[in-house]
Design a protein around this motif. Structure first.
Motif, PDB file in Angstrom:
ATOM      1  N   LYS A  11      58.560  36.455  36.209  1.00 34.23           N
ATOM      2  CA  LYS A  11      58.486  37.867  35.844  1.00 34.23           C
ATOM      3  C   LYS A  11      58.322  38.689  37.112  1.00 34.23           C
ATOM      4  O   LYS A  11      57.388  38.462  37.883  1.00 34.23           O
ATOM      5  N   SER A  12      59.236  39.636  37.336  1.00 34.67           N
ATOM      6  CA  SER A  12      59.139  40.495  38.517  1.00 34.67           C
ATOM      7  C   SER A  12      58.122  41.590  38.259  1.00 34.67           C
ATOM      8  O   SER A  12      58.220  42.335  37.287  1.00 34.67           O
ATOM      9  N   LEU A  13      57.153  41.670  39.136  1.00 30.23           N
ATOM     10  CA  LEU A  13      56.075  42.637  39.018  1.00 30.23           C
ATOM     11  C   LEU A  13      56.142  43.585  40.203  1.00 30.23           C
ATOM     12  O   LEU A  13      56.101  43.149  41.353  1.00 30.23           O
ATOM     13  N   PHE A  14      56.284  44.873  39.924  1.00 28.61           N
ATOM     14  CA  PHE A  14      56.339  45.892  40.966  1.00 28.61           C
ATOM     15  C   PHE A  14      54.970  46.527  41.085  1.00 28.61           C
ATOM     16  O   PHE A  14      54.493  47.164  40.142  1.00 28.61           O
ATOM     17  N   LEU A  15      54.342  46.360  42.230  1.00 28.25           N
ATOM     18  CA  LEU A  15      53.025  46.934  42.489  1.00 28.25           C
ATOM     19  C   LEU A  15      53.202  48.112  43.432  1.00 28.25           C
ATOM     20  O   LEU A  15      53.872  47.995  44.461  1.00 28.25           O
ATOM     21  N   THR A  16      52.608  49.255  43.074  1.00 23.17           N
ATOM     22  CA  THR A  16      52.824  50.477  43.839  1.00 23.17           C
ATOM     23  C   THR A  16      51.502  51.147  44.201  1.00 23.17           C
ATOM     24  O   THR A  16      50.469  50.892  43.586  1.00 23.17           O
ATOM     25  N   ASN A  17      51.564  52.014  45.203  1.00 29.85           N
ATOM     26  CA  ASN A  17      50.402  52.809  45.645  1.00 29.85           C
ATOM     27  C   ASN A  17      49.171  51.942  45.878  1.00 29.85           C
ATOM     28  O   ASN A  17      48.069  52.295  45.472  1.00 29.85           O
ATOM     29  N   LEU A  18      49.364  50.823  46.522  1.00 28.62           N
ATOM     30  CA  LEU A  18      48.282  49.858  46.684  1.00 28.62           C
ATOM     31  C   LEU A  18      47.148  50.354  47.570  1.00 28.62           C
ATOM     32  O   LEU A  18      46.021  49.876  47.462  1.00 28.62           O
ATOM     33  N   ASP A  19      47.426  51.330  48.429  1.00 30.64           N
ATOM     34  CA  ASP A  19      46.392  51.878  49.305  1.00 30.64           C
ATOM     35  C   ASP A  19      45.610  53.022  48.669  1.00 30.64           C
ATOM     36  O   ASP A  19      44.701  53.570  49.290  1.00 30.64           O
ATOM     37  N   LYS A  20      45.946  53.383  47.440  1.00 18.28           N
ATOM     38  CA  LYS A  20      45.278  54.493  46.765  1.00 18.28           C
ATOM     39  C   LYS A  20      43.812  54.141  46.510  1.00 18.28           C
ATOM     40  O   LYS A  20      43.492  53.092  45.953  1.00 18.28           O
ATOM     41  N   LEU A  21      42.912  55.029  46.943  1.00 17.05           N
ATOM     42  CA  LEU A  21      41.478  54.796  46.768  1.00 17.05           C
ATOM     43  C   LEU A  21      41.100  54.934  45.302  1.00 17.05           C
ATOM     44  O   LEU A  21      41.356  55.962  44.677  1.00 17.05           O
ATOM     45  N   PHE A  22      40.488  53.907  44.764  1.00 20.06           N
ATOM     46  CA  PHE A  22      39.994  53.950  43.389  1.00 20.06           C
ATOM     47  C   PHE A  22      38.483  54.126  43.359  1.00 20.06           C
ATOM     48  O   PHE A  22      37.946  54.706  42.431  1.00 20.06           O
ATOM     49  N   TRP A  23      37.792  53.584  44.329  1.00 15.23           N
ATOM     50  CA  TRP A  23      36.352  53.758  44.493  1.00 15.23           C
ATOM     51  C   TRP A  23      36.127  54.284  45.918  1.00 15.23           C
ATOM     52  O   TRP A  23      35.877  53.505  46.837  1.00 15.23           O
ATOM     53  N   PRO A  24      36.234  55.609  46.104  1.00 10.32           N
ATOM     54  CA  PRO A  24      36.184  56.181  47.451  1.00 10.32           C
ATOM     55  C   PRO A  24      34.903  55.866  48.227  1.00 10.32           C
ATOM     56  O   PRO A  24      34.971  55.592  49.423  1.00 10.32           O
ATOM     57  N   GLN A  25      33.771  55.905  47.573  1.00 15.08           N
ATOM     58  CA  GLN A  25      32.512  55.677  48.296  1.00 15.08           C
ATOM     59  C   GLN A  25      32.433  54.254  48.864  1.00 15.08           C
ATOM     60  O   GLN A  25      31.811  54.039  49.901  1.00 15.08           O
ATOM     61  N   GLU A  26      33.059  53.312  48.184  1.00 18.24           N
ATOM     62  CA  GLU A  26      33.043  51.925  48.642  1.00 18.24           C
ATOM     63  C   GLU A  26      34.277  51.581  49.471  1.00 18.24           C
ATOM     64  O   GLU A  26      34.368  50.485  50.026  1.00 18.24           O
ATOM     65  N   ASP A  74      56.817  53.339  26.994  1.00 16.37           N
ATOM     66  CA  ASP A  74      58.241  52.986  26.970  1.00 16.37           C
ATOM     67  C   ASP A  74      58.704  52.328  28.271  1.00 16.37           C
ATOM     68  O   ASP A  74      59.650  51.545  28.265  1.00 16.37           O
ATOM     69  N   TYR A  75      58.062  52.659  29.380  1.00 17.95           N
ATOM     70  CA  TYR A  75      58.491  52.146  30.676  1.00 17.95           C
ATOM     71  C   TYR A  75      57.917  50.759  30.999  1.00 17.95           C
ATOM     72  O   TYR A  75      58.182  50.207  32.066  1.00 17.95           O
ATOM     73  N   ALA A  76      57.154  50.176  30.088  1.00 19.72           N
ATOM     74  CA  ALA A  76      56.596  48.839  30.335  1.00 19.72           C
ATOM     75  C   ALA A  76      57.728  47.831  30.495  1.00 19.72           C
ATOM     76  O   ALA A  76      58.772  47.953  29.847  1.00 19.72           O
ATOM     77  N   PRO A  77      57.546  46.826  31.345  1.00 13.64           N
ATOM     78  CA  PRO A  77      58.570  45.786  31.470  1.00 13.64           C
ATOM     79  C   PRO A  77      58.814  45.117  30.120  1.00 13.64           C
ATOM     80  O   PRO A  77      57.905  45.020  29.286  1.00 13.64           O
ATOM     81  N   GLY A  78      60.017  44.641  29.910  1.00 13.31           N
ATOM     82  CA  GLY A  78      60.372  44.013  28.649  1.00 13.31           C
ATOM     83  C   GLY A  78      59.551  42.785  28.312  1.00 13.31           C
ATOM     84  O   GLY A  78      59.445  42.402  27.152  1.00 13.31           O
ATOM     85  N   TRP A  79      58.939  42.166  29.303  1.00 14.61           N
ATOM     86  CA  TRP A  79      58.151  40.961  29.061  1.00 14.61           C
ATOM     87  C   TRP A  79      56.711  41.245  28.630  1.00 14.61           C
ATOM     88  O   TRP A  79      55.962  40.325  28.304  1.00 14.61           O
ATOM     89  N   VAL A  80      56.309  42.513  28.611  1.00 18.23           N
ATOM     90  CA  VAL A  80      54.968  42.855  28.122  1.00 18.23           C
ATOM     91  C   VAL A  80      54.980  42.735  26.600  1.00 18.23           C
ATOM     92  O   VAL A  80      55.768  43.390  25.926  1.00 18.23           O
ATOM     93  N   ASP A  99      48.925  36.715  29.791  1.00 12.32           N
ATOM     94  CA  ASP A  99      49.328  36.056  31.036  1.00 12.32           C
ATOM     95  C   ASP A  99      48.966  36.903  32.251  1.00 12.32           C
ATOM     96  O   ASP A  99      48.638  38.089  32.138  1.00 12.32           O
ATOM     97  N   LEU A 100      49.030  36.266  33.392  1.00 13.38           N
ATOM     98  CA  LEU A 100      48.652  36.912  34.644  1.00 13.38           C
ATOM     99  C   LEU A 100      49.549  38.100  34.974  1.00 13.38           C
ATOM    100  O   LEU A 100      49.067  39.137  35.428  1.00 13.38           O
ATOM    101  N   ALA A 101      50.839  37.976  34.741  1.00  9.83           N
ATOM    102  CA  ALA A 101      51.761  39.065  35.073  1.00  9.83           C
ATOM    103  C   ALA A 101      51.387  40.335  34.304  1.00  9.83           C
ATOM    104  O   ALA A 101      51.344  41.424  34.881  1.00  9.83           O
TER     105      ALA A 101
END
Length: 126
Positions: A11-26, A74-80, A99-101
């Protein structure tokens, strides 16, 4: 690292904006969240197996606005996988995370909280 494509069990998984701060203080980013879910997958996946999920998403990190989501977008991958549940007014297609994907796709959607419902296979709340 802004975009990364990973193959997980075909399953091809596209991960984006990986540097985006989710917990800024940490100083923790979306990449940290994805790694965390990857690390706990062996423990979490059996608990949520075949259970429709109500998601709480934080697109701007833990200090930003959050929202609950039941319907698979609607934009979820077909394998979800989804599970239709008939409510009074309409059918809601809940996400099933077996599953992990799918788990990592949810993390990439800024899904910090996952609430497993008690809806059985017949669509009845138990």
């Amino acid at each position: 690292m802004d975009r990364w494509v990973k193959d997980i069990s075909g399953k091809s998984l596209f991960l984006t904006n990986l540097d985006k701060l989710f917990w800024p203080q940490e100083g923790l980013t979306k990449a940290h969240l994805i790694k965390y879910y990857s690390d706990i997958a062996p423990f979490l996946l059996p608990y949520i197996h075949n259970r429709p999920l109500v998601l709480k998403r934080y697109p701007d990190g833990i200090e930003g606005e959050a929202f609950y989501q039941k319907e698979c977008p609607d934009y979820a991958p077909g394998w979800v996988e989804t599970f239709p549940v008939h409510h009074a007014e309409r059918v809601i297609n809940y996400i099933i995370c077996n599953d992990l994907a799918t788990l990592l796709w949810l993390a990439n959607q800024a899904c910090i909280e996952m609430h497993a419902t008690n809806i059985c296979q017949e669509g009845v709340i138990t």
